[in-house]
Design an enzyme around this catalytic site. Structure first.
Site, PDB file in Angstrom:
ATOM      1  N   PHE A 150       0.812  -1.222   0.000  1.00 54.06           N
ATOM      2  CA  PHE A 150       0.000   0.000   0.000  1.00 54.06           C
ATOM      3  C   PHE A 150       0.846   1.274   0.000  1.00 54.06           C
ATOM      4  O   PHE A 150       0.367   2.331  -0.382  1.00 54.06           O
ATOM      5  CB  PHE A 150      -0.925   0.007   1.238  1.00 54.06           C
ATOM      6  CG  PHE A 150      -0.230   0.450   2.506  1.00 54.06           C
ATOM      7  CD1 PHE A 150      -0.104   1.801   2.815  1.00 54.06           C
ATOM      8  CD2 PHE A 150       0.335  -0.482   3.381  1.00 54.06           C
ATOM      9  CE1 PHE A 150       0.553   2.225   3.971  1.00 54.06           C
ATOM     10  CE2 PHE A 150       0.994  -0.073   4.526  1.00 54.06           C
ATOM     11  CZ  PHE A 150       1.110   1.290   4.821  1.00 54.06           C
ATOM     12  N   LYS A 174      -1.226  -6.897  -9.169  1.00 52.90           N
ATOM     13  CA  LYS A 174      -2.188  -7.104  -8.075  1.00 52.90           C
ATOM     14  C   LYS A 174      -1.763  -6.117  -6.998  1.00 52.90           C
ATOM     15  O   LYS A 174      -0.918  -6.412  -6.170  1.00 52.90           O
ATOM     16  CB  LYS A 174      -2.098  -8.551  -7.591  1.00 52.90           C
ATOM     17  CG  LYS A 174      -3.348  -9.121  -6.936  1.00 52.90           C
ATOM     18  CD  LYS A 174      -3.903  -8.300  -5.805  1.00 52.90           C
ATOM     19  CE  LYS A 174      -3.124  -8.397  -4.518  1.00 52.90           C
ATOM     20  NZ  LYS A 174      -3.542  -7.416  -3.501  1.00 52.90           N
ATOM     21  N   GLU A 177      -4.941  -3.788  -1.777  1.00 53.21           N
ATOM     22  CA  GLU A 177      -6.363  -3.448  -1.815  1.00 53.21           C
ATOM     23  C   GLU A 177      -6.657  -2.118  -1.102  1.00 53.21           C
ATOM     24  O   GLU A 177      -7.757  -1.585  -1.184  1.00 53.21           O
ATOM     25  CB  GLU A 177      -7.238  -4.591  -1.310  1.00 53.21           C
ATOM     26  CG  GLU A 177      -6.937  -5.303  -0.041  1.00 53.21           C
ATOM     27  CD  GLU A 177      -5.760  -6.268   0.010  1.00 53.21           C
ATOM     28  OE1 GLU A 177      -4.672  -5.985  -0.548  1.00 53.21           O
ATOM     29  OE2 GLU A 177      -5.892  -7.290   0.691  1.00 53.21           O
ATOM     30  N   ARG A 178      -5.644  -1.552  -0.402  1.00 56.33           N
ATOM     31  CA  ARG A 178      -5.874  -0.270   0.306  1.00 56.33           C
ATOM     32  C   ARG A 178      -5.970   0.914  -0.657  1.00 56.33           C
ATOM     33  O   ARG A 178      -6.614   1.900  -0.362  1.00 56.33           O
ATOM     34  CB  ARG A 178      -4.730   0.034   1.275  1.00 56.33           C
ATOM     35  CG  ARG A 178      -4.303  -1.109   2.115  1.00 56.33           C
ATOM     36  CD  ARG A 178      -4.917  -1.077   3.491  1.00 56.33           C
ATOM     37  NE  ARG A 178      -4.689  -2.339   4.148  1.00 56.33           N
ATOM     38  CZ  ARG A 178      -5.504  -3.406   4.071  1.00 56.33           C
ATOM     39  NH1 ARG A 178      -6.626  -3.352   3.393  1.00 56.33           N
ATOM     40  NH2 ARG A 178      -5.201  -4.525   4.684  1.00 56.33           N
ATOM     41  N   SER A 227       5.356  -7.073   3.215  1.00 56.27           N
ATOM     42  CA  SER A 227       5.948  -7.447   4.506  1.00 56.27           C
ATOM     43  C   SER A 227       6.696  -8.783   4.379  1.00 56.27           C
ATOM     44  O   SER A 227       6.402  -9.587   3.486  1.00 56.27           O
ATOM     45  CB  SER A 227       4.837  -7.560   5.555  1.00 56.27           C
ATOM     46  OG  SER A 227       3.895  -8.519   5.129  1.00 56.27           O
ATOM     47  N   CYS A 282       9.520   1.748   3.490  1.00 55.53           N
ATOM     48  CA  CYS A 282      10.447   0.633   3.774  1.00 55.53           C
ATOM     49  C   CYS A 282      11.866   1.150   3.965  1.00 55.53           C
ATOM     50  O   CYS A 282      12.724   0.434   4.461  1.00 55.53           O
ATOM     51  CB  CYS A 282      10.411  -0.389   2.663  1.00 55.53           C
ATOM     52  SG  CYS A 282      11.087   0.242   1.139  1.00 55.53           S
ATOM     53  N   GLU A 384       9.287  -4.525  12.897  1.00 55.84           N
ATOM     54  CA  GLU A 384       9.000  -3.333  12.096  1.00 55.84           C
ATOM     55  C   GLU A 384       7.688  -2.727  12.587  1.00 55.84           C
ATOM     56  O   GLU A 384       6.657  -3.407  12.609  1.00 55.84           O
ATOM     57  CB  GLU A 384       8.873  -3.752  10.618  1.00 55.84           C
ATOM     58  CG  GLU A 384       8.637  -2.588   9.685  1.00 55.84           C
ATOM     59  CD  GLU A 384       8.475  -3.034   8.218  1.00 55.84           C
ATOM     60  OE1 GLU A 384       7.801  -4.051   7.974  1.00 55.84           O
ATOM     61  OE2 GLU A 384       9.029  -2.352   7.348  1.00 55.84           O
TER      62      GLU A 384
HETATM   63  P1  NAD Z   1       1.550  -6.676   2.975  1.00 53.42           P
HETATM   64  O1  NAD Z   1       2.576  -7.741   3.018  1.00 53.42           O
HETATM   65  O2  NAD Z   1       0.439  -6.713   3.952  1.00 53.42           O
HETATM   66  O3  NAD Z   1       0.830  -6.675   1.523  1.00 53.42           O
HETATM   67  C1  NAD Z   1       1.584  -6.658   0.334  1.00 53.42           C
HETATM   68  C2  NAD Z   1       0.778  -7.338  -0.769  1.00 53.42           C
HETATM   69  O4  NAD Z   1       0.559  -8.707  -0.404  1.00 53.42           O
HETATM   70  C3  NAD Z   1      -0.593  -6.725  -1.008  1.00 53.42           C
HETATM   71  O5  NAD Z   1      -0.851  -6.691  -2.388  1.00 53.42           O
HETATM   72  C4  NAD Z   1      -1.535  -7.675  -0.289  1.00 53.42           C
HETATM   73  O6  NAD Z   1      -2.807  -7.729  -0.877  1.00 53.42           O
HETATM   74  C5  NAD Z   1      -0.828  -9.015  -0.434  1.00 53.42           C
HETATM   75  N1  NAD Z   1      -1.104  -9.923   0.695  1.00 53.42           N
HETATM   76  C6  NAD Z   1      -1.355  -9.571   1.981  1.00 53.42           C
HETATM   77  N2  NAD Z   1      -1.554 -10.671   2.730  1.00 53.42           N
HETATM   78  C7  NAD Z   1      -1.438 -11.733   1.899  1.00 53.42           C
HETATM   79  C8  NAD Z   1      -1.517 -13.148   2.090  1.00 53.42           C
HETATM   80  N3  NAD Z   1      -1.784 -13.681   3.290  1.00 53.42           N
HETATM   81  N4  NAD Z   1      -1.329 -13.958   1.033  1.00 53.42           N
HETATM   82  C9  NAD Z   1      -1.059 -13.439  -0.183  1.00 53.42           C
HETATM   83  N5  NAD Z   1      -0.961 -12.095  -0.427  1.00 53.42           N
HETATM   84  C10 NAD Z   1      -1.142 -11.253   0.603  1.00 53.42           C
HETATM   85  O7  NAD Z   1       2.328  -5.280   3.024  1.00 53.42           O
HETATM   86  P2  NAD Z   1       1.727  -3.816   3.161  1.00 53.42           P
HETATM   87  O8  NAD Z   1       1.204  -3.612   4.543  1.00 53.42           O
HETATM   88  O9  NAD Z   1       0.841  -3.492   2.027  1.00 53.42           O
HETATM   89  O10 NAD Z   1       3.069  -2.942   2.969  1.00 53.42           O
HETATM   90  C11 NAD Z   1       3.962  -2.639   3.999  1.00 53.42           C
HETATM   91  C12 NAD Z   1       5.125  -3.585   4.020  1.00 53.42           C
HETATM   92  O11 NAD Z   1       5.816  -3.564   2.770  1.00 53.42           O
HETATM   93  C13 NAD Z   1       6.173  -3.211   5.054  1.00 53.42           C
HETATM   94  O12 NAD Z   1       6.635  -4.386   5.680  1.00 53.42           O
HETATM   95  C14 NAD Z   1       7.287  -2.565   4.229  1.00 53.42           C
HETATM   96  O13 NAD Z   1       8.565  -2.610   4.812  1.00 53.42           O
HETATM   97  C15 NAD Z   1       7.223  -3.380   3.000  1.00 53.42           C
HETATM   98  N6  NAD Z   1       7.847  -2.710   1.865  1.00 53.42           N
HETATM   99  C16 NAD Z   1       9.049  -3.194   1.427  1.00 53.42           C
HETATM  100  C17 NAD Z   1       9.696  -2.574   0.370  1.00 53.42           C
HETATM  101  C18 NAD Z   1      11.011  -3.101  -0.145  1.00 53.42           C
HETATM  102  O14 NAD Z   1      11.393  -2.758  -1.264  1.00 53.42           O
HETATM  103  N7  NAD Z   1      11.711  -3.934   0.599  1.00 53.42           N
HETATM  104  C19 NAD Z   1       9.110  -1.453  -0.231  1.00 53.42           C
HETATM  105  C20 NAD Z   1       7.881  -0.999   0.244  1.00 53.42           C
HETATM  106  C21 NAD Z   1       7.249  -1.637   1.295  1.00 53.42           C
END
Ligand code: NAD
Length: 499
Positions: A150, A174, A177-178, A227, A282, A384
């Protein structure tokens, strides 16, 4: 009014048919503003089929023509910059100037994509053997997918879509969804720029849609950002299904502050990197590590009033330092971490939990929090938080600060502030982290370098954008060809060599 949003498949908006939706919020007011369709396995399959049908013609389009679509695309994103930034700020919660930065960082990767034909060139050796020439070429993979978080709804989708499409693949996004409106608009603009339908698709959904992409044999590669637990899950399941997978996960970025650092410059950098975008980056700095008691005391003296003076506002406030966090659940989770920090004995020197935004009482706002005397066994150090909460861990020596960075499970970004070249050089060489800043707080590499962390911040071998993105989104084919001019050599039964 609550608007029902769509998928974007084959150059058209397509309504969700699964009957499942999630609520889309406006974080600055707390209002529900949209219904986000959550795709079923069948809807994902239809999207993949559409992309697979469109891909061969795009791969066969000459690279220069593909690059021209990117040039048009850049013009359209520039033309619609204000509209995109407002849309982004409204759904994510970050301020409009910060939203423009989000878009711009994506645009820079699209600029890189205009030159991708140069990086897709193969190699050629004539007379590699008798009448034998050897050459190699890079070919697209087919249909590839990106699953994004998101927190950067323009930048990260473009980091995935740009290189994937420029290399001749059909791409399925994909997004989180936020905040899906900007990804949908970016896909629309790609078509307006002359991109063929079916090459940039958006399928919205949750785990069901992600699992369908992971299990679909026609999806050849998956790029994920989010994450760490989900990154690891997607990497494991995608690899088990024989796909090429790269997953970028969470972070805990340290800033080491040496006794010789320019303290004004350091505090300016730290406040922006720690609290900008409400800490939902991140590459945010979430741990400050002053070296020596004198450094720590000097830091706190300047830092505390700056945290107390942070200006929090709605996303439309052009002067706010940061806006609300993304959801009520995120707000509660962040406040929960502050509670844990207090219980585990950290010293909360600035407490922003009680902050209320006048006129926006239901918005997801949180004031800046600052912890001193955090230790490495505490939960708020290990995990985190992803909010406007900065922890100060006091280190006695440079070695202790370096070990702290190296022992942490995450290794995304790190910074050192010092005026000593020897220390900076030693740090850059020894720290076990993917992206290092020397007197730079958020060292996100420029588009033609690559972006990626180490340790549990990244799963897979190749980084995002830059030359690694071309390696990830193409396969190498090597051709050995002989055009004999009338000579007969007979059959050979041992392995051919160049001896
Ligand atoms: P998230 O992991 O909750 O969601 C990321 C994606 O995964 C979304 O599209 C979501 O719909 C999908 N998803 C969520 N739960 C799932 C599941 N159980 N099974 C399959 N798909 C699923 O992350 P977020 O809250 O949207 O974003 C924040 C996180 O992203 C933080 O941990 C941040 O550090 C990380 N991030 C990392 C980078 C990097 O380059 N390393 C960059 C930006 C953000």
């Amino acid at each position: 009014m609550v608007k029902e949003l769509t998928h974007y498949i084959g150059g058209k908006h397509v309504k969700g048919t699964s009957g499942r939706f999630s609520d889309g919020f406006e974080p600055m007011t707390g209002d529900v503003i949209s219904k986000v369709p959550l795709a079923s396995k069948a809807e994902v399959r239809a999207c993949v089929e559409n992309a697979a049908a469109a891909q061969p013609a795009w791969a066969a389009t000459n690279p220069q023509r593909r690059a021209r679509v990117f040039m048009n695309y850049l013009g359209l994103i520039a033309k619609h910059n204000d509209e995109l930034a407002e849309m982004l700020a409204r759904e994510h919660g970050k301020t409009i100037p910060d939203a423009k930065g989000d878009i711009q960082r994506g645009v820079e990767v699209l600029e890189f994509c205009v030159g991708i034909p140069h990086l897709m060139k193969g190699e050629y050796t004539d007379n590699a053997g008798p009448a034998i020439d050897t050459y190699s070429m890079r070919q697209s993979l087919g249909v590839v997918a990106g699953i994004t978080p998101f927190n950067f709804p323009a930048m990260i989708p473009l980091w995935k879509a740009g290189p994937a499409i420029a290399c001749g693949n059909a791409f399925i996004l994909k997004p989180s969804e936020r905040d899906i409106s900007v990804p949908l608009r970016l896909a629309e603009l790609f078509i307006e720029a002359g991109g063929p339908p079916g090459i940039f698709n958006v399928i919205n959904g949750d785990k069901e849609a992600v699992d369908a992409l992971l299990d679909d044999a026609d999806v050849k590669a998956i790029g994920f950002v989010g994450s760490t637990p989900i990154a690891e899950y997607i990497y494991t399941r995608g690899c088990a299904n024989g796909k090429r997978v790269q997953c970028f996960g969470g972070a805990k970025n340290h800033m080491v502050i040496m006794p010789d650092a320019d303290m004004d410059q350091t505090v300016d950098a730290l406040i922006g990197a720690g609290y900008g975008s409400a800490g939902e980056r991140c590459m945010a700095i979430s741990v400050a590590v002053p070296v020596g008691e004198g450094t720590a005391n000097a830091l706190m003296k300047k830092l505390i009033p700056r945290v107390e003076a942070l200006k929090i506002g709605p996303s439309t406030d052009m002067k706010a330092d940061y806006g609300p966090v993304v959801t009520k659940a995120a707000l509660e989770k962040i406040k929960g971490y502050v509670e844990i920090g207090l219980k585990e004995g950290a010293n909360l020197v600035v407490d922003g939990r009680g902050f209320k935004m006048q006129g926006y009482e239901n918005g997801f706002y949180m004031g800046g929090c600052l912890f001193d005397n955090v230790t490495k066994d505490m939960t708020i150090y290990k995990e985190e938080i992803f909010g406007p909460v900065l922890s100060v861990v006091r280190a006695k020596t440079y070695k202790e600060a370096l070990d702290l960075c190296n022992d942490h499970e995450y290794g995304n970004g790190v910074a050192i502030f010092t005026r000593d070249g020897d220390t900076a050089r030693d740090f850059a060489s020894k720290v076990q982290v993917g992206m290092i800043g020397v007197n730079v707080p958020i060292p996100v590499p420029i588009a033609y370098y690559t972006f990626g962390g180490w340790k549990r911040s990244s799963f897979g071998d190749l980084n995002q954008h830059g030359p690694d993105s071309v390696r990830f989104y193409t396969k190498t084919k090597t051709i050995t060809s002989r055009w004999p001019s009338g000579t007969k050599e007979g059959s050979e039964f041992s392995i051919p060599t160049m001896s």
